[in-house]
Write an enzyme that holds these catalytic residues in place. Structure first.
Site, PDB file in Angstrom:
ATOM      1  N   ASP A  18       0.796  -1.230   0.000  1.00 23.95           N
ATOM      2  CA  ASP A  18       0.000   0.000   0.000  1.00 23.95           C
ATOM      3  C   ASP A  18       0.825   1.276   0.000  1.00 23.95           C
ATOM      4  O   ASP A  18       0.413   2.280  -0.582  1.00 23.95           O
ATOM      5  CB  ASP A  18      -0.980   0.010   1.179  1.00 23.95           C
ATOM      6  CG  ASP A  18      -2.301  -0.687   0.851  1.00 23.95           C
ATOM      7  OD1 ASP A  18      -2.612  -0.841  -0.345  1.00 23.95           O
ATOM      8  OD2 ASP A  18      -3.024  -1.050   1.789  1.00 23.95           O
ATOM      9  N   TYR A  63     -10.154   0.276   2.744  1.00 20.00           N
ATOM     10  CA  TYR A  63      -9.709   0.238   4.137  1.00 20.00           C
ATOM     11  C   TYR A  63      -9.315   1.613   4.664  1.00 20.00           C
ATOM     12  O   TYR A  63      -8.706   2.403   3.961  1.00 20.00           O
ATOM     13  CB  TYR A  63      -8.497  -0.686   4.283  1.00 20.00           C
ATOM     14  CG  TYR A  63      -8.850  -2.021   4.893  1.00 20.00           C
ATOM     15  CD1 TYR A  63      -9.120  -2.130   6.252  1.00 20.00           C
ATOM     16  CD2 TYR A  63      -8.922  -3.164   4.120  1.00 20.00           C
ATOM     17  CE1 TYR A  63      -9.437  -3.353   6.824  1.00 20.00           C
ATOM     18  CE2 TYR A  63      -9.248  -4.394   4.685  1.00 20.00           C
ATOM     19  CZ  TYR A  63      -9.504  -4.483   6.039  1.00 20.00           C
ATOM     20  OH  TYR A  63      -9.830  -5.693   6.591  1.00 20.00           O
TER      21      TYR A  63
END
Lengths: 670, 670
Positions: free
Chosen positions: A318, A406
């Site tokens: 990420d 998320y």
């Protein structure tokens, strides 16, 4: 009173947002005007006309540590180290590393990167390929075939990973969702469609529609308050929290001082928040003593556990692929942070190099959780009972990075007792896969997740956050010490005991001694300064208190795990090296695992009595459950570093209980 | 405003302290008048004249679970189960178990206990033997020999443990400290003196003065604020915390309701706080659903790691030997608990059976720690950014038990999302041993601890707290389920992935399947109700999130570990059995390990789809460090249980953010 608080908040906003135009500290993030200067400097060389140079990353080119330390030790009276920016750009299908000297407004160096992997993708190119898809006829047909209204289809991107391809192209995959009737698009995937977009060619290069799996219904997915229907609940009681004299911390630019701590809060568009030069005041030595030179989340590995065609590639890095910093979101002043919080804005550069502002990206607040700093009731003394209690307060620096579905809550919590707690909160929406199943009893195969609702699978996955902690325990020369607790059999017949445990201390000589899988043995891990001892002769140090750890379950020859090998151990220690910043490699997108912490560590360099970096990975295996749907209650994890023989005595022994706060006299009720 | 708050506090005190005379709930602890009734009933049979019967323990004889549940399900409209007390007494050198029926004011049964081990010692007999010592000439000589002033000598007791003796006598050892010039007596032991007092004979039966080890100096040991000298610090800022409409919880006797939770807070003089009948309101089912029938700390094992003559026996079972409940201390209203706390008193019976009050033994407060319950920022939707954030609030029930030098902060924290967090905070004074050493470099032997100051060793030790959690997941019939995460090698050539992990679920059939050493494999542990499934077909359950675990390092054939074998596994599951309450045995003092959880579990009873109890041990190995001296900053540990497929959806999806609290209008500044 209310007015007072309000005025106070306004003051905060004014004082902390106008600092954007100049830097005050060599580790300050690039200001908007600096970003513009970088852009114009680079564009002088790389003309703005087609083919356009795109800015994939602009960040501070960190000054040499020695220069920063000498600037700091002179109390900023010497000249600040030269201010430089690192630009990673794409130009004519090449990756360029350009260093810009800001005061000279010139390019210092340019390097063409020819290795594997690509820089972070920009939001602009992500948006561009999404727009391409909406003009792509086969996709429009896929939407129609599913009986959906294309105006409610929303698409986002996914990195493609690396699966042994010999030649990599800079591509993204796209995935689409349905937003009609619910804001919760991630709960409603259009399963079965594979789309690959080439970022250099700027076109869709692969399209396949595998199957017509039902799109989960809108019902039961909504999370927006205004769209909920009764019954509501549970009902929580509000409270007013007031610091009439303002907060206990001071913010000067990005430098924070509070209680016995001082530190610098910066950020990087890749890493997110960065804490630098954290020092704690030693009451006995009457001076600040450095604990942490620089700490940040270096990489963030999130592999999903579905090997099928539509999901196998979801093994995200990420930070390196999407930018954990540019993914920071604006914090909600009374919900993301309490009423006593102050806020800092953040800026990143868009693909065109122009600054983009994230309002209230960082909040800073004193946490009054009702904890007890220390206490003792002494009843043994004759004729008097002693009760001494000190309530605890801590200081929290918080950001939230939302990477697609998320939301990651990142806390750095400083305690007066010398602890720093790194908190990670996972919330937001699960990675959801569409399915034709509606009940567990129907399932006779591995579906790689938990069936949560009709046509809805929450896919198994992991979260691994690797922290880079360049600890400087009262100076740069440090060692990594294992204090092993070992059982001893008593052989002295005079003792009625047959056993006890004792400690065997071991100083790691090389990197190989410092690769640790936690949980296998009872051992305390600490970074110590071998050159500084307490009066009694104990090495001064800080100890790692691991919290949430997980060991990899992917096989080590699997491509995602080769790229993510930096989580093969929960702890690594390396000698400080300015170029070893990103645990998953500088070019994480489609990386091949050649430039990871795991590879660096294999050089087995000496780490004894050296400037060293502690790397620690917080890990969570996530088997989704019904409660995680349609939006996840925060799952918290993290770890702590805590002084261990760093001080001569309890550093908060002589902390006074804060005086009770007098509220204003009031003549009417609310 | 201030007045308001003050009045509100007064109201609390009145309403929550007058409930002492009657019970409202079958699990309420015995009231002072009930304690008196027990005393008079027992004394009718066992005359008050010499030899005197001593009350070692008086507590509620828990009603049958079925009766409590049917009383509760009728909303207390049926008659409460018979109210009984369990008395453990010493009479003519025997241990008696006497059951008293309170409404009939009569003894129901009397049993002479003839097994190994003894009941808890009372504070009165501890005080008695300490007084004996001060009249004991050899001790007075020992004090003089050390050049100390006996008026500043303070002594306390230690249990003696069991080290293979064939015949045990009811004895205590005594240990003395010096209090001249400092309140911190535990930092200044008179090392080298062995004293054994016989509790039945009520005399000193063994005395030996081994060596003249220096008593650590007073300097640097003081922790009382008023006796500290400058410089002070760090300075913390106070804040006012106001709930103008009062707290969000209601207290009715010992029954608490708050947000979506309701539960009962009782206590036992041995166990300390006991949480019963904790149920959470399910918004979808529109009813309260039980999670926990009864939870408490069953035993507390604290072995020290020094095998030498003066220390080997220090292997405490703090609950069974000293009473973790009678060791609860009065909480400091603005320091042990925040300003918005309410308090409950507690009562225990002295040796003479008369009630002794502990003011403010339990506090209950809403915790506003600035946490985020859940959040999501959604930027993918066209033309609108959605940001939904819910701040979190939780409810904490706190007690502090001070067992000699150590203070244990015990929190039960209830979260609206369904979690219950069990928090353990360790603070107070280390177990300190005197030594002639003043620097680590002098030490060439194992000193079994850390040299912290001149003549001062903090001795290595462990803390193991074993929780008894009688979970009733939506009913009594439950199972223990392991969800094992297992690596799978991909054999399908169509997938570019080589591996993933999946879950393999395993329901424990017998106790043997449920003895778990944590950390060895990736596994989620849950108590589930196999008879209740979500709409999608998942078994409803609660999952254990372990926090601080430790494995024993004492060898298994060592006496303390035979007695403490209940910590050989981090998790046990047993079928509910009213008599299996105390993990270390009902008679823990000088126990021989014959009546521990580890032994019960060997019966390997069926635990599938049965009323079962989860036992979980929080463990901490403690290598003392300089910061722990002269008083320890709180070291926190604990664990959490969290709903896992217990609800259909996130139970706080429809929680509203509390309305901002309006403070009164004010016409002057503080």
């Amino acid at each position: 009173m209310k007015l007072l608080v309000f005025l106070f908040l306004i003051t905060l906003f004014i004082s902390y947002t106008t600092s954007a135009s100049t830097f005050k500290h060599p580790l300050d993030p690039l200001t908007p005007s600096e970003l513009k200067l970088v852009r114009s400097t680079v564009q002088k060389t790389y003309k703005a006309s087609s083919p356009t140079l795109t800015f994939q990353y602009i960040g501070l080119d960190e000054p040499e540590k020695a220069l920063v330390l000498s600037w700091q030790s002179s109390n900023a009276k010497t000249k600040a180290p030269p201010r430089r920016a690192l630009v990673i750009a794409r130009f004519k299908n090449q990756t360029l590393e350009i260093t810009v000297n800001l005061s000279k407004r010139s390019i210092v160096s340019t390097k063409v990167y020819t290795g594997h992997g690509f820089p972070m993708t920009t939001f602009d190119e992500q948006d561009f390929v999404v727009e391409l898809l909406f003009k792509y006829t086969p996709f429009i047909e896929s939407v129609h075939k599913r009986g959906l209204n294309i105006s409610h289809v929303v698409c986002s991107v996914s990195s493609v990973g690396w699966y042994g391809e010999i030649k990599s192209k800079r591509t993204l995959k796209l995935q689409c969702f349905y937003s009609q009737g619910s804001s919760n698009l991630f709960a409603r995937p259009l399963e079965g469609i594979t789309v690959v977009a080439d970022l250099d060619q700027r076109k869709i290069v692969e399209y396949f529609d595998r199957a017509n799996i039902p799109v989960p219904k809108a019902e039961g997915t909504e999370f927006v308050a205004s769209k909920q229907k009764p019954p509501f609940g549970p009902t929580l009681t509000g409270a007013a929290f007031v610091q009439p004299n303002g907060p206990g911390f001071k913010i000067d630019g990005h430098s924070i001082s509070w209680a016995n701590w001082e530190f610098h809060v910066g950020y990087d568009i890749r890493a997110g928040p960065m804490i630098s030069l954290a020092s704690i005041y030693d009451l006995q030595q009457q001076r600040y003593r450095r604990v942490l030179y620089r700490g940040y989340i270096s990489e963030f590995f999130v592999p999903y556990m579905d090997p099928t065609a539509n999901w196998y590639f979801k093994t995200f890095l990420d930070s390196g692929e999407f930018g954990f910093g540019q993914s920071m979101v604006s914090l909600d002043p009374l919900a993301d942070c309490p009423a006593n919080a102050a806020f800092l804005d953040a800026y990143f550069a868009g693909e065109d190099g122009l600054p983009v502002k994230i309002d209230n990206a960082i909040c800073i607040f004193e946490k009054y959780a009702g904890d007890i700093m220390w206490r003792h009731t002494e009843t043994e003394l004759i004729d008097k009972e002693i009760r001494e209690v000190r309530p605890d307060v801590s200081l929290v620096v918080r950001t939230v990075s939302t990477v697609g579905n998320y939301d990651y809550i990142i806390d750095w919590e400083f305690k007066p007792s010398g602890s720093i707690k790194m908190g990670v909160g996972l919330t937001g929406i699960l990675g959801i896969k569409g399915t034709s199943y509606t009940h567990v009893d129907q399932i006779k195969e591995d579906v790689f997740g938990t069936l949560l609702a009709d046509n809805t699978i929450g896919v198994h996955h992991d979260h691994y956050l690797t922290y880079h902690l360049d600890l400087d325990i009262d100076g740069e020369a440090n060692s990594f010490m294992k204090t092993n607790l070992e059982s001893v059999r008593v052989t002295d017949d005079n003792s009625p005991r047959k056993s006890y445990w004792t400690v065997v201390r071991e100083t790691a000589k090389t990197e190989g001694d410092a690769r640790i899988k936690l949980g296998l043995k009872a051992s305390e891990l600490a970074i110590v300064n071998p050159n500084k001892k307490t009066k009694a002769g104990n090495k001064m140090g800080y100890r790692l208190f691991p919290g949430t750890v997980a060991h990899p379950l992917l096989l080590s020859d699997d491509y995602p795990q080769i790229r993510g090998a930096f989580i093969n151990y929960n702890v690594f220690v390396t000698p400080y090296n300015k170029s070893e910043k990103w645990a998953g490699g500088l070019y994480a997108d489609q990386s091949r695992g050649e430039d990871t912490l795991a590879v660096w560590s294999l050089r087995n360099r000496s780490i004894e009595n050296k400037d060293i970096v502690l790397w620690h990975t917080v890990g969570i295996h996530h088997v989704p459950c019904q409660e995680d749907y349609p939006i996840m209650p925060t799952l918290s994890g993290g770890f702590e570093i805590r002084p261990t023989n760093f001080f001569e005595i309890n550093p908060v022994l002589k902390a006074k209980t804060p005086k009770p706060v007098r509220l204003p006299k009031c003549n009417s009720q609310p």
